[in-house]
Design an enzyme around this catalytic site. Structure first.
Site, PDB file in Angstrom:
ATOM      1  N   LYS A 261      65.789  42.449  37.817  1.00 20.76           N
ATOM      2  CA  LYS A 261      67.085  41.972  37.321  1.00 20.76           C
ATOM      3  C   LYS A 261      67.858  43.065  36.588  1.00 20.76           C
ATOM      4  CE  LYS A 261      66.079  37.055  37.310  1.00 20.76           C
ATOM      5  NZ  LYS A 261      64.702  37.004  37.868  1.00 20.76           N
TER       6      LYS A 261
HETATM    7  C1  LIG Z   1      64.313  36.379  39.030  1.00 27.06           C
HETATM    8  C2  LIG Z   1      63.042  36.818  39.663  1.00 27.06           C
HETATM    9  C3  LIG Z   1      62.730  36.481  41.004  1.00 27.06           C
HETATM   10  C4  LIG Z   1      63.621  35.591  41.868  1.00 27.06           C
HETATM   11  O1  LIG Z   1      64.844  36.195  42.176  1.00 27.06           O
HETATM   12  P1  LIG Z   1      66.056  35.308  42.762  1.00 27.06           P
HETATM   13  O2  LIG Z   1      67.197  36.247  42.899  1.00 27.06           O
HETATM   14  O3  LIG Z   1      66.298  34.232  41.731  1.00 27.06           O
HETATM   15  O4  LIG Z   1      65.607  34.754  44.054  1.00 27.06           O
HETATM   16  C5  LIG Z   1      61.561  36.990  41.544  1.00 27.06           C
HETATM   17  N1  LIG Z   1      60.724  37.760  40.815  1.00 27.06           N
HETATM   18  C6  LIG Z   1      60.987  38.088  39.526  1.00 27.06           C
HETATM   19  C7  LIG Z   1      60.004  38.922  38.780  1.00 27.06           C
HETATM   20  C8  LIG Z   1      62.156  37.636  38.906  1.00 27.06           C
HETATM   21  O5  LIG Z   1      62.404  37.970  37.625  1.00 27.06           O
END
Ligand SMILES: *Cc1c(COP(=O)(O)O)cnc(C)c1O
Length: 469
Positions: A112
């Site tokens: 993220k």
């Molecule tokens: C947020 C997250 C996901 C999922 O991502 P999306 O864009 O919501 O599908 C997967 N793995 C981790 C470690 C995350 O923080």
């Protein structure tokens, strides 16, 4: 570039407007009016570009009219010059066919950061220009909150209030939020679940006592700018593996369908992608939607992959819109019916469109643990459980022949294993250490305010502590 809402009736906005708005006023999500396309020759010309330069090249058509080339180049160099790995998103080979794309070299050790670091800078740029302030109010089960706080800490025009469910986020995740000392960061621990925290946030966006005095903004993946920033690493990895002269498949651990939708966008922009594997845990609404068109939400089951414990995947609406002929009025009806009944069927066009690029794979806890053990045994890699769900999908797709033997399969490694040490230790018998650059996360003082479980307590805290706009 102009942005339109998936539900057809919100005003069309430019990139700046769509970034600051987050959700569209008709309840829909913003998408570019058309997909910019690169020719194969243009994509070939991107080979060897350093990550910041490639990022600016991919994002340029999306921000046209809102950022000059110089502004965009400057932002990309500031954001991506500061990751924990010089390559920003390095590839690691697991065996002849399987690869990992490490997306966890940002400040909070999850993918993220790649998008939120950019979003924080975009907010600051646009607010400065408008001489405005923005208050971010968000709820988090862990990863989004820490990445958002690190993205905006110390900025002048953005203030952030992050609600987390007290005692229900991991120690690393909580400390990544509460040890950040900046006057514009407020952490609230509420008595209740993540859903309760989320409900407080949603209500604040509808509460005229709040919206009458403060301009609120959103940082969850409904924000288009986040998805745009994620498109870059699909190009980056494909170029290194022989693209565009060779097709690549990706397996993406999925919750809100944001990260994997960015892969879909890369494909629409001309990147030859063989398959996108939507990898879910047992909260498998997307698996059911893609395998038989049944999009119906049940209750959320807690798993060892908490960032994917989601039943309703907001960004799926963007795919339904694009595959369903971009009919905003029809989609608004379909989504309202879903919101009332928590269930719907994909239309034939939507189901066909999705099936042409996506395959889904579901991993339960044993599958996930086995994938972690496989990576450790076969490739000496310690991976986190979310990445494990993705790797399970990659291995299953290879075995089932969903993807040919000559097509590289890239699993997106979405978090550093040290973020989820308990599950990793159970699978491979080893406790991963935090990278050096996290410093003494466990030695620093924590700052957060405990709020009861009532909405009014959260709202009053925000109203009383927000600096004057
Ligand atoms: C947020 C997250 C996901 C999922 O991502 P999306 O864009 O919501 O599908 C997967 N793995 C981790 C470690 C995350 O923080």
């Amino acid at each position: 570039m102009e942005y339109i809402s998936t539900r057809g009736s919100a005003p069309t906005l430019d990139f700046e407007g769509a970034t600051l708005a987050g959700l569209a006023s008709d309840g829909g999500l913003y998408l570019p009016r058309e997909w910019p396309r690169f020719s194969e020759a243009e994509i070939r010309g991107m080979r060897g570009m350093p990550y910041p330069e490639l990022a600016a090249t991919i994002m340029r058509p999306f921000v046209a009219g809102s950022l000059t080339d110089d502004e965009l180049d400057g932002l990309c160099h500031t954001v991506y010059g500061d990751f924990g790995h010089a390559a920003v998103a390095p590839l690691v080979q697991l065996n002849e066919q399987q690869w990992l794309l490490e997306l966890f070299h940002g400040p909070t050790l999850a993918f993220k950061d790649v998008a939120l670091q950019m979003l924080g800078r975009l907010f600051e740029t646009f607010l400065e220009r408008r001489d405005e302030q923005l208050k971010i109010v968000g709820a988090t089960s862990g990863d989004t909150g820490s990445a958002a706080i690190r993205a905006v800490a110390g900025l002048d025009r953005v203030e952030i209030f992050m609600l987390h469910p007290k005692g229900k986020v991991s120690d690393v995740q909580r400390r990544q939020m509460t040890t950040v000392r900046a006057p514009n960061v407020h952490n609230l621990a509420i008595d209740g679940s993540f859903d309760d925290a989320q409900a407080h946030v949603k209500r604040m966006f509808r509460d005229s006592d709040v919206t009458g005095t403060l301009k609120l903004g959103a940082v969850n993946s409904i924000n288009w700018a986040r998805l745009m920033a994620q498109v870059v690493y699909y190009f980056y990895s494909a170029l290194q593996l022989g693209g565009p002269d060779r097709k690549i498949a990706y397996s993406v651990p999925t919750g809100n369908f944001g990260d994997v939708f960015a892969g879909y966008v890369a494909s629409r922009m001309g990147l030859p992608i063989e398959r996108l594997i939507v990898a879910t845990n047992v909260n498998d609404i997307l698996h059911r939607a893609i395998t038989d068109g049944d999009y119906s939400a049940g209750g959320v089951t807690p798993t060892i992959t908490p960032s994917m414990d989601i039943q309703v995947s907001s960004n799926f609406e963007r795919l339904l819109f694009d595959c369903g002929g971009r009919d905003g009025a029809a989609l608004a009806d379909q989504m309202h019916a879903f919101e009332a009944s928590k269930a719907m069927r994909l239309t034939p066009a939507q189901a066909e469109g999705a099936a042409s690029l996506f395959t889904s794979m579901r991993a339960d806890q044993d599958d996930t643990t086995r994938a972690l053990a496989w990576a450790h045994r076969e490739a000496a890699q310690i991976i986190d459980p979310h990445t494990g769900v993705g790797l399970h999908g990659s291995l299953a797709a290879g075995e089932a022949g969903v993807v040919g033997k000559d097509v590289p399969i890239v699993t997106l490694a979405t978090a550093h294993p040290a973020k989820f040490p308990d599950a990793v230790e159970r699978a491979v018998g080893m406790r991963p250490a935090l990278p050096q650059r996290c410093g003494d996360l466990f030695g620093r003082e924590e700052h957060f305010t405990e709020i009861g479980g009532h909405y009014e307590a959260s709202r009053d805290f925000v109203l009383q502590n927000a600096t004057a706009a």
